[in-house]
Scaffold this motif. Structure first.
Motif, PDB file in Angstrom:
ATOM      1  N   GLU A   3       9.152  15.320  22.188  1.00 45.30           N
ATOM      2  CA  GLU A   3       7.793  15.810  22.027  1.00 45.30           C
ATOM      3  C   GLU A   3       7.510  16.150  20.571  1.00 45.30           C
ATOM      4  N   ASP A   4       8.558  16.646  19.862  1.00 47.12           N
ATOM      5  CA  ASP A   4       8.374  16.992  18.453  1.00 47.12           C
ATOM      6  C   ASP A   4       8.076  15.756  17.620  1.00 47.12           C
ATOM      7  N   GLU A   5       8.777  14.650  17.950  1.00 49.23           N
ATOM      8  CA  GLU A   5       8.554  13.407  17.207  1.00 49.23           C
ATOM      9  C   GLU A   5       7.150  12.876  17.466  1.00 49.23           C
ATOM     10  N   LYS A   6       6.703  12.976  18.765  1.00 49.83           N
ATOM     11  CA  LYS A   6       5.356  12.542  19.095  1.00 49.83           C
ATOM     12  C   LYS A   6       4.341  13.340  18.296  1.00 49.83           C
ATOM     13  N   TYR A   7       4.548  14.628  18.280  1.00 46.87           N
ATOM     14  CA  TYR A   7       3.611  15.490  17.583  1.00 46.87           C
ATOM     15  C   TYR A   7       3.613  15.184  16.097  1.00 46.87           C
ATOM     16  N   ASP A   8       4.810  14.949  15.558  1.00 43.01           N
ATOM     17  CA  ASP A   8       4.909  14.682  14.127  1.00 43.01           C
ATOM     18  C   ASP A   8       4.177  13.406  13.752  1.00 43.01           C
ATOM     19  N   LYS A   9       4.301  12.354  14.566  1.00 35.92           N
ATOM     20  CA  LYS A   9       3.641  11.089  14.244  1.00 35.92           C
ATOM     21  C   LYS A   9       2.120  11.234  14.320  1.00 35.92           C
ATOM     22  N   ASN A  10       1.638  11.879  15.358  1.00 34.71           N
ATOM     23  CA  ASN A  10       0.194  12.075  15.472  1.00 34.71           C
ATOM     24  C   ASN A  10      -0.316  13.016  14.384  1.00 34.71           C
ATOM     25  N   LYS A  11       0.497  14.048  14.078  1.00 31.90           N
ATOM     26  CA  LYS A  11       0.110  14.979  13.029  1.00 31.90           C
ATOM     27  C   LYS A  11       0.073  14.285  11.678  1.00 31.90           C
ATOM     28  N   GLU A  12       1.060  13.422  11.472  1.00 31.04           N
ATOM     29  CA  GLU A  12       1.105  12.669  10.217  1.00 31.04           C
ATOM     30  C   GLU A  12      -0.112  11.754  10.087  1.00 31.04           C
ATOM     31  N   ALA A  13      -0.490  11.108  11.203  1.00 29.09           N
ATOM     32  CA  ALA A  13      -1.658  10.232  11.182  1.00 29.09           C
ATOM     33  C   ALA A  13      -2.924  11.028  10.878  1.00 29.09           C
ATOM     34  N   LEU A  14      -3.022  12.238  11.439  1.00 30.16           N
ATOM     35  CA  LEU A  14      -4.190  13.083  11.175  1.00 30.16           C
ATOM     36  C   LEU A  14      -4.244  13.495   9.706  1.00 30.16           C
ATOM     37  N   GLU A  15      -3.077  13.812   9.148  1.00 31.83           N
ATOM     38  CA  GLU A  15      -3.039  14.200   7.734  1.00 31.83           C
ATOM     39  C   GLU A  15      -3.449  13.038   6.843  1.00 31.83           C
ATOM     40  N   PHE A  16      -2.994  11.830   7.195  1.00 30.81           N
ATOM     41  CA  PHE A  16      -3.372  10.648   6.417  1.00 30.81           C
ATOM     42  C   PHE A  16      -4.886  10.394   6.514  1.00 30.81           C
ATOM     43  N   SER A  17      -5.435  10.625   7.699  1.00 28.18           N
ATOM     44  CA  SER A  17      -6.873  10.367   7.886  1.00 28.18           C
ATOM     45  C   SER A  17      -7.723  11.331   7.071  1.00 28.18           C
ATOM     46  N   ASN A  18      -7.185  12.552   6.852  1.00 26.57           N
ATOM     47  CA  ASN A  18      -7.936  13.541   6.086  1.00 26.57           C
ATOM     48  C   ASN A  18      -7.704  13.411   4.586  1.00 26.57           C
ATOM     49  N   GLY A  19      -6.545  12.867   4.206  1.00 30.45           N
ATOM     50  CA  GLY A  19      -6.205  12.856   2.788  1.00 30.45           C
ATOM     51  C   GLY A  19      -6.411  11.539   2.092  1.00 30.45           C
ATOM     52  N   ASN A  20      -6.852  10.516   2.783  1.00 27.28           N
ATOM     53  CA  ASN A  20      -7.030   9.198   2.163  1.00 27.28           C
ATOM     54  C   ASN A  20      -8.474   8.715   2.356  1.00 27.28           C
ATOM     55  N   GLU A  21      -9.064   8.287   1.271  1.00 27.71           N
ATOM     56  CA  GLU A  21     -10.412   7.746   1.337  1.00 27.71           C
ATOM     57  C   GLU A  21     -10.360   6.292   1.813  1.00 27.71           C
ATOM     58  N   PRO A  22     -11.262   5.898   2.691  1.00 26.87           N
ATOM     59  CA  PRO A  22     -11.274   4.500   3.145  1.00 26.87           C
ATOM     60  C   PRO A  22     -11.734   3.576   2.023  1.00 26.87           C
ATOM     61  N   LEU A  23     -11.224   2.372   2.054  1.00 21.68           N
ATOM     62  CA  LEU A  23     -11.604   1.392   1.035  1.00 21.68           C
ATOM     63  C   LEU A  23     -12.954   0.742   1.355  1.00 21.68           C
ATOM     64  N   VAL A  24     -13.391   0.871   2.579  1.00 20.99           N
ATOM     65  CA  VAL A  24     -14.693   0.326   3.000  1.00 20.99           C
ATOM     66  C   VAL A  24     -15.382   1.343   3.900  1.00 20.99           C
ATOM     67  N   ALA A  25     -16.677   1.183   4.058  1.00 22.50           N
ATOM     68  CA  ALA A  25     -17.435   2.003   5.012  1.00 22.50           C
ATOM     69  C   ALA A  25     -17.520   1.257   6.346  1.00 22.50           C
ATOM     70  N   PHE A  26     -17.799   2.008   7.376  1.00 27.04           N
ATOM     71  CA  PHE A  26     -17.898   1.362   8.694  1.00 27.04           C
ATOM     72  C   PHE A  26     -19.022   0.324   8.718  1.00 27.04           C
ATOM     73  N   SER A  27     -20.082   0.599   7.997  1.00 27.60           N
ATOM     74  CA  SER A  27     -21.210  -0.338   7.967  1.00 27.60           C
ATOM     75  C   SER A  27     -20.848  -1.653   7.302  1.00 27.60           C
ATOM     76  N   ASP A  28     -19.742  -1.633   6.517  1.00 23.65           N
ATOM     77  CA  ASP A  28     -19.318  -2.870   5.852  1.00 23.65           C
ATOM     78  C   ASP A  28     -18.476  -3.750   6.768  1.00 23.65           C
ATOM     79  N   LEU A  29     -17.979  -3.181   7.859  1.00 22.69           N
ATOM     80  CA  LEU A  29     -17.148  -3.944   8.781  1.00 22.69           C
ATOM     81  C   LEU A  29     -18.008  -4.851   9.648  1.00 22.69           C
TER      82      LEU A  29
END
Length: 296
Positions: A3-29
């Motif tokens: 469960e700790d590993e699951k939490y860590d992976k999802n937590k890591e993904a959340l941190e990446f989503s908050n700390g990285n700017e997207p290279l494109v906007a959704f409207s560009d997709l």
């Protein structure tokens, strides 16, 4: 996987989503990438932390209406553009993956969704108001018609019976007069009377006059020929009846008048017979000889 590993992976993904700017906007997709991002966003919106459900390649393939290899390729490109981040996953048969949408993209899509919902709500509200206004107008018109009908009934009740009777009689009289005028203007002549069909009334009357001249000449000829008394009487009275019919039917318009008018002709005919007998019987010797009555 613990469960700790699951939490860590999802937590890591959340941190990446908050700390990285997207290279494109959704409207560009566009195309498959836009469909996949929208589907994963809808799944993430169900979770309070913004983590998607356990999604399989087959499920994503059906959602984007494309093949599994194309889905895998598009997911990799979206991850390279910092649009999606991979959280917990399971490899092999029955494998699945949880995703996190970049926070900036997530907020953009959330704003678009709220705008669409607001516009939809506004349109629905406008439609409801329009329907309510139409119903209200219909009710007003219905009430107005009911009031007018009630007013008409009241006026009809208050109107004197004599006025209604006079109005009805005037309508009947007008209708009867119009019908009589239509009949009176129908000056048609039989073809045998006018030596052929004619549409001109004046020409028809002229030909009737020619007939009368013809019968008058026959009368004169019968007298000059000096037939026997009864033969002369038969010819003269017969021609007189024919001429009387021509004059009465056409010059006196009896051929075009209603039947009641024709029946009234019997009244003067009766008095004519009485007058004829009265004058004839007062001649000297009238009671002894019919010739004296006839003036011979």
């Amino acid at each position: 996987m613990s469960e700790d590993e699951k939490y860590d992976k999802n937590k890591e993904a959340l941190e990446f989503s908050n700390g990285n700017e997207p290279l494109v906007a959704f409207s560009d997709l566009s195309g498959i990438q836009s469909k996949l991002t929208q589907y994963i966003f809808d799944s993430c919106s169900k979770d309070s932390n913004g983590i998607s459900e356990k999604l399989t390649i087959k499920e994503l393939s059906e959602a984007s209406d494309t093949s599994a290899p194309s889905v895998k390729k598009s997911i990799l490109r979206l991850r390279d553009k910092n649009v999606l981040f991979k959280g917990e996953y399971k490899d092999g048969r029955g494998g699945w993956t949880q995703y996190v949408v970049n926070r900036t993209i997530f907020e953009e899509m959330k704003g678009d969704s709220e705008t669409v919902d607001a516009e939809t709500t506004k349109d629905e509200k406008i439609k409801e108001e329009t329907v309510d206004a139409e119903v209200e107008n219909a009710e007003k018109e219905s009430k107005k018609d009911a009031v007018e009908e009630s007013l008409d009934e009241t006026i009809d009740k208050d109107e004197p019976v004599e006025a209604k009777t006079i109005e009805t009689n005037e309508k009947k009289s007008h209708k009867s007069s119009k019908h009589h005028d239509d009949e009176h203007h129908d000056h048609s002549f039989p073809a045998w009377v006018t030596f052929g069909k004619t549409e001109d009334p004046v020409e028809g009357f002229v030909r009737i006059f020619i007939w009368l001249v013809f019968w008058t000449l026959l009368e004169v000829a019968a007298i000059l020929r000096e037939f026997e008394f009864w033969t002369t009487m038969l010819i003269l009275f017969g021609i007189a009846a024919i001429k009387c019919w021509f004059i009465g039917s056409y010059f006196m318009h009896m051929a075009w008048d209603p039947p009641l008018v024709n029946r009234t002709a019997a009244v003067p005919a009766f008095f004519l017979a009485v007058l004829f007998l009265a004058i004839g019987l007062t001649q000297p010797g009238a009671v002894d000889d019919l010739k004296t009555i006839c003036g011979f």
